[in-house]
Design an enzyme around this catalytic site. Sequence first.
Site, PDB file in Angstrom:
ATOM      1  N   HIS A  65       0.839  -1.202   0.000  1.00 53.86           N
ATOM      2  CA  HIS A  65       0.000   0.000   0.000  1.00 53.86           C
ATOM      3  C   HIS A  65       0.870   1.246   0.000  1.00 53.86           C
ATOM      4  O   HIS A  65       1.576   1.530   0.970  1.00 53.86           O
ATOM      5  CB  HIS A  65      -0.929   0.023   1.210  1.00 53.86           C
ATOM      6  CG  HIS A  65      -1.957   1.107   1.149  1.00 53.86           C
ATOM      7  ND1 HIS A  65      -2.950   1.136   0.197  1.00 53.86           N
ATOM      8  CD2 HIS A  65      -2.151   2.222   1.907  1.00 53.86           C
ATOM      9  CE1 HIS A  65      -3.711   2.206   0.384  1.00 53.86           C
ATOM     10  NE2 HIS A  65      -3.234   2.883   1.411  1.00 53.86           N
ATOM     11  N   HIS A  67       0.967   5.534  -1.387  1.00 54.07           N
ATOM     12  CA  HIS A  67       0.560   6.754  -2.088  1.00 54.07           C
ATOM     13  C   HIS A  67       1.865   7.515  -2.322  1.00 54.07           C
ATOM     14  O   HIS A  67       2.356   8.214  -1.412  1.00 54.07           O
ATOM     15  CB  HIS A  67      -0.397   7.598  -1.254  1.00 54.07           C
ATOM     16  CG  HIS A  67      -1.647   6.892  -0.835  1.00 54.07           C
ATOM     17  ND1 HIS A  67      -2.638   6.569  -1.722  1.00 54.07           N
ATOM     18  CD2 HIS A  67      -2.067   6.449   0.378  1.00 54.07           C
ATOM     19  CE1 HIS A  67      -3.629   5.960  -1.071  1.00 54.07           C
ATOM     20  NE2 HIS A  67      -3.293   5.871   0.208  1.00 54.07           N
ATOM     21  N   ARG A  88      -5.090  15.645   6.221  1.00 49.27           N
ATOM     22  CA  ARG A  88      -5.610  15.537   4.858  1.00 49.27           C
ATOM     23  C   ARG A  88      -5.559  16.870   4.134  1.00 49.27           C
ATOM     24  O   ARG A  88      -5.317  16.920   2.921  1.00 49.27           O
ATOM     25  CB  ARG A  88      -7.045  14.986   4.884  1.00 49.27           C
ATOM     26  CG  ARG A  88      -7.554  14.621   3.509  1.00 49.27           C
ATOM     27  CD  ARG A  88      -8.899  13.930   3.572  1.00 49.27           C
ATOM     28  NE  ARG A  88      -9.960  14.845   3.975  1.00 49.27           N
ATOM     29  CZ  ARG A  88     -11.255  14.615   3.736  1.00 49.27           C
ATOM     30  NH1 ARG A  88     -11.641  13.508   3.123  1.00 49.27           N
ATOM     31  NH2 ARG A  88     -12.167  15.475   4.116  1.00 49.27           N
ATOM     32  N   TYR A 127      -5.067   7.653  -7.100  1.00 48.49           N
ATOM     33  CA  TYR A 127      -6.339   8.341  -7.323  1.00 48.49           C
ATOM     34  C   TYR A 127      -6.184   9.761  -7.860  1.00 48.49           C
ATOM     35  O   TYR A 127      -7.183  10.448  -8.085  1.00 48.49           O
ATOM     36  CB  TYR A 127      -7.177   8.364  -6.041  1.00 48.49           C
ATOM     37  CG  TYR A 127      -6.503   8.945  -4.816  1.00 48.49           C
ATOM     38  CD1 TYR A 127      -6.455  10.315  -4.609  1.00 48.49           C
ATOM     39  CD2 TYR A 127      -5.933   8.119  -3.865  1.00 48.49           C
ATOM     40  CE1 TYR A 127      -5.847  10.858  -3.481  1.00 48.49           C
ATOM     41  CE2 TYR A 127      -5.333   8.639  -2.729  1.00 48.49           C
ATOM     42  CZ  TYR A 127      -5.287  10.008  -2.548  1.00 48.49           C
ATOM     43  OH  TYR A 127      -4.688  10.530  -1.423  1.00 48.49           O
ATOM     44  N   ARG A 212     -17.014   5.850   1.709  1.00 50.98           N
ATOM     45  CA  ARG A 212     -17.515   7.223   1.645  1.00 50.98           C
ATOM     46  C   ARG A 212     -17.246   7.860   0.284  1.00 50.98           C
ATOM     47  O   ARG A 212     -17.923   8.812  -0.097  1.00 50.98           O
ATOM     48  CB  ARG A 212     -16.911   8.076   2.758  1.00 50.98           C
ATOM     49  CG  ARG A 212     -15.416   8.158   2.771  1.00 50.98           C
ATOM     50  CD  ARG A 212     -14.879   8.891   4.009  1.00 50.98           C
ATOM     51  NE  ARG A 212     -13.470   8.659   4.225  1.00 50.98           N
ATOM     52  CZ  ARG A 212     -12.490   9.274   3.584  1.00 50.98           C
ATOM     53  NH1 ARG A 212     -12.775  10.191   2.667  1.00 50.98           N
ATOM     54  NH2 ARG A 212     -11.235   8.993   3.843  1.00 50.98           N
ATOM     55  N   HIS A 236      -9.594   1.129   1.149  1.00 53.27           N
ATOM     56  CA  HIS A 236      -9.413   1.642   2.507  1.00 53.27           C
ATOM     57  C   HIS A 236     -10.648   1.258   3.308  1.00 53.27           C
ATOM     58  O   HIS A 236     -11.774   1.586   2.924  1.00 53.27           O
ATOM     59  CB  HIS A 236      -9.315   3.169   2.502  1.00 53.27           C
ATOM     60  CG  HIS A 236      -8.057   3.721   1.919  1.00 53.27           C
ATOM     61  ND1 HIS A 236      -8.059   4.764   1.012  1.00 53.27           N
ATOM     62  CD2 HIS A 236      -6.760   3.414   2.121  1.00 53.27           C
ATOM     63  CE1 HIS A 236      -6.808   5.074   0.689  1.00 53.27           C
ATOM     64  NE2 HIS A 236      -6.004   4.253   1.337  1.00 53.27           N
ATOM     65  N   GLU A 239     -10.660   2.876   8.481  1.00 53.84           N
ATOM     66  CA  GLU A 239      -9.454   3.510   9.009  1.00 53.84           C
ATOM     67  C   GLU A 239      -9.799   4.465  10.137  1.00 53.84           C
ATOM     68  O   GLU A 239      -9.017   4.636  11.077  1.00 53.84           O
ATOM     69  CB  GLU A 239      -8.725   4.249   7.886  1.00 53.84           C
ATOM     70  CG  GLU A 239      -7.445   4.934   8.313  1.00 53.84           C
ATOM     71  CD  GLU A 239      -6.749   5.638   7.155  1.00 53.84           C
ATOM     72  OE1 GLU A 239      -5.634   6.149   7.387  1.00 53.84           O
ATOM     73  OE2 GLU A 239      -7.305   5.684   6.046  1.00 53.84           O
ATOM     74  N   HIS A 273      -5.883  -1.202   6.240  1.00 51.95           N
ATOM     75  CA  HIS A 273      -6.034  -0.746   7.623  1.00 51.95           C
ATOM     76  C   HIS A 273      -6.939  -1.680   8.431  1.00 51.95           C
ATOM     77  O   HIS A 273      -6.495  -2.285   9.394  1.00 51.95           O
ATOM     78  CB  HIS A 273      -6.510   0.704   7.729  1.00 51.95           C
ATOM     79  CG  HIS A 273      -5.659   1.674   7.013  1.00 51.95           C
ATOM     80  ND1 HIS A 273      -4.324   1.851   7.306  1.00 51.95           N
ATOM     81  CD2 HIS A 273      -5.933   2.539   5.987  1.00 51.95           C
ATOM     82  CE1 HIS A 273      -3.818   2.768   6.501  1.00 51.95           C
ATOM     83  NE2 HIS A 273      -4.760   3.199   5.690  1.00 51.95           N
ATOM     84  N   ASP A 324       2.245   3.092   3.068  1.00 53.33           N
ATOM     85  CA  ASP A 324       1.132   4.031   2.975  1.00 53.33           C
ATOM     86  C   ASP A 324       1.588   5.465   2.739  1.00 53.33           C
ATOM     87  O   ASP A 324       1.955   5.832   1.625  1.00 53.33           O
ATOM     88  CB  ASP A 324       0.277   3.906   4.236  1.00 53.33           C
ATOM     89  CG  ASP A 324      -1.057   4.640   4.144  1.00 53.33           C
ATOM     90  OD1 ASP A 324      -1.344   5.230   3.091  1.00 53.33           O
ATOM     91  OD2 ASP A 324      -1.810   4.623   5.128  1.00 53.33           O
TER      92      ASP A 324
END
Length: 451
Positions: A65, A67, A88, A127, A212, A236, A239, A273, A324
């Site tokens: 995993h 990013h 975030r 993404y 979500r 995900h 988490e 997660h 991650d």
Amino acid sequence: MSLTPRTVKTYWLEHAWLGTRVEPGVALDVSDDGRIAALRTGAAAPPPGAEVLRGLTLPGLANAHSHAFHRALRGTVQVGSGTFWTWREVMYGVARHLTPETYFDLARAVYAEMALAGITNVGEFHYVHHQADGTPYGDPNAMGEALIEAAAAAGIRITLLDTAYLSSGFGQAPNEHQRRFSDGTADAWAERVSALKPRGHALIGAAVHSVRAVPAGQLGTVAGWAEERQAPLHVHLSEQTAENDACQAAHGCTPTRLLADHGVLGPRTTGVHNTHLTDEDIALLGAAATGTCMCPTTERDLADGIGPAVRLQQAGSPLSLGSDSHAVIDLLEEARAMELDERLRSRTRGHWTANALLTAATADGHAALGLPDAGRLEAGALADFTTVALDSVRTAGPLPRLGAETAVFAASAADVRHTVVGGRHIVRDGAHTLVPDVPSALSTAITAVRT
């Protein structure tokens, strides 16, 4: 004319971890198709012409995993306090500056850092698809192609987990930061990702960003795309407790139950997660043989919590590991942290053996990324392996037969001396053979996405 692959190189491994034990003196032949042709134990001395790898050789590590662009956050997001949600916002600021060119440069440097850490395969949970305002690039997959090419330039394999990210939360439209993530609908996502093609070092998989971010009625489209191609599917999952609460309010069930009801769970699926789960969630994941990717260094950096990895594995969920957000890139630390975090929570020791933790970092991680023929030192497997020094200030002293324990509980990425991918030496004596100055490459690439 014989079609049998030719042996093109022999490596002599001073010590090798063979899944359940450490063997001294192992000769490993690599064929011209980049696989292990033969493996011979009891080779007390290097065969003539063999390349000598001193230390403990492991199968290549799988970073299940990643990013890649989060590497630009290291150090910055450790200032002050905050939550996942404030973290975030900083992440969005970096994402805003990514272009195919800057992302290639950054990912190449990050993947080179991974190679230096013994990682031979990365699962890139991707993404950031479009321009900052949501407009597709001329090539709608320009960003994904940049990541695939970056992995090639760094000499490692990649499973591009192209991610459906359609909503800011349970049906809400993407916010201004998320517009570049969204294809609008799962059907549009599927049309775009279908144009991506696998190649020698790259597989194409799928991901649901989270329950979500993909409306429930469109989860089946993503799962169906992966099922049709027998491709890995990652998500995900739980988490944050806030995600669980919002899912309960929107659908009257947990995220795991929602995924189960829409056909997302299964043996090719990995939940990333899996931190805040109910007993029923654990049973659902285990019964479906859905994997669990633990990312302990990120989970503790973001104060997410400690997932029930022991119970998940006991229920039937295979474990893998990922770095991650790249607070650190060190799969040995991820393996160590999974055990040590569980010790803190339970106040007991020895939940996994060193062999089990290395299996999560190797064979089970590669399987989660669609490469069941990697992560083992045996004939027929991909010739991907890495060598950890047994004579550094961290690793000197223990008997070589305790090499697995030394690697997991004492070594770090700094102890990696060699990394070989498909029989090709990518890291030699601690130096990357394709990216000569990885720190400078990282510094330059990170500066470009911070300005």
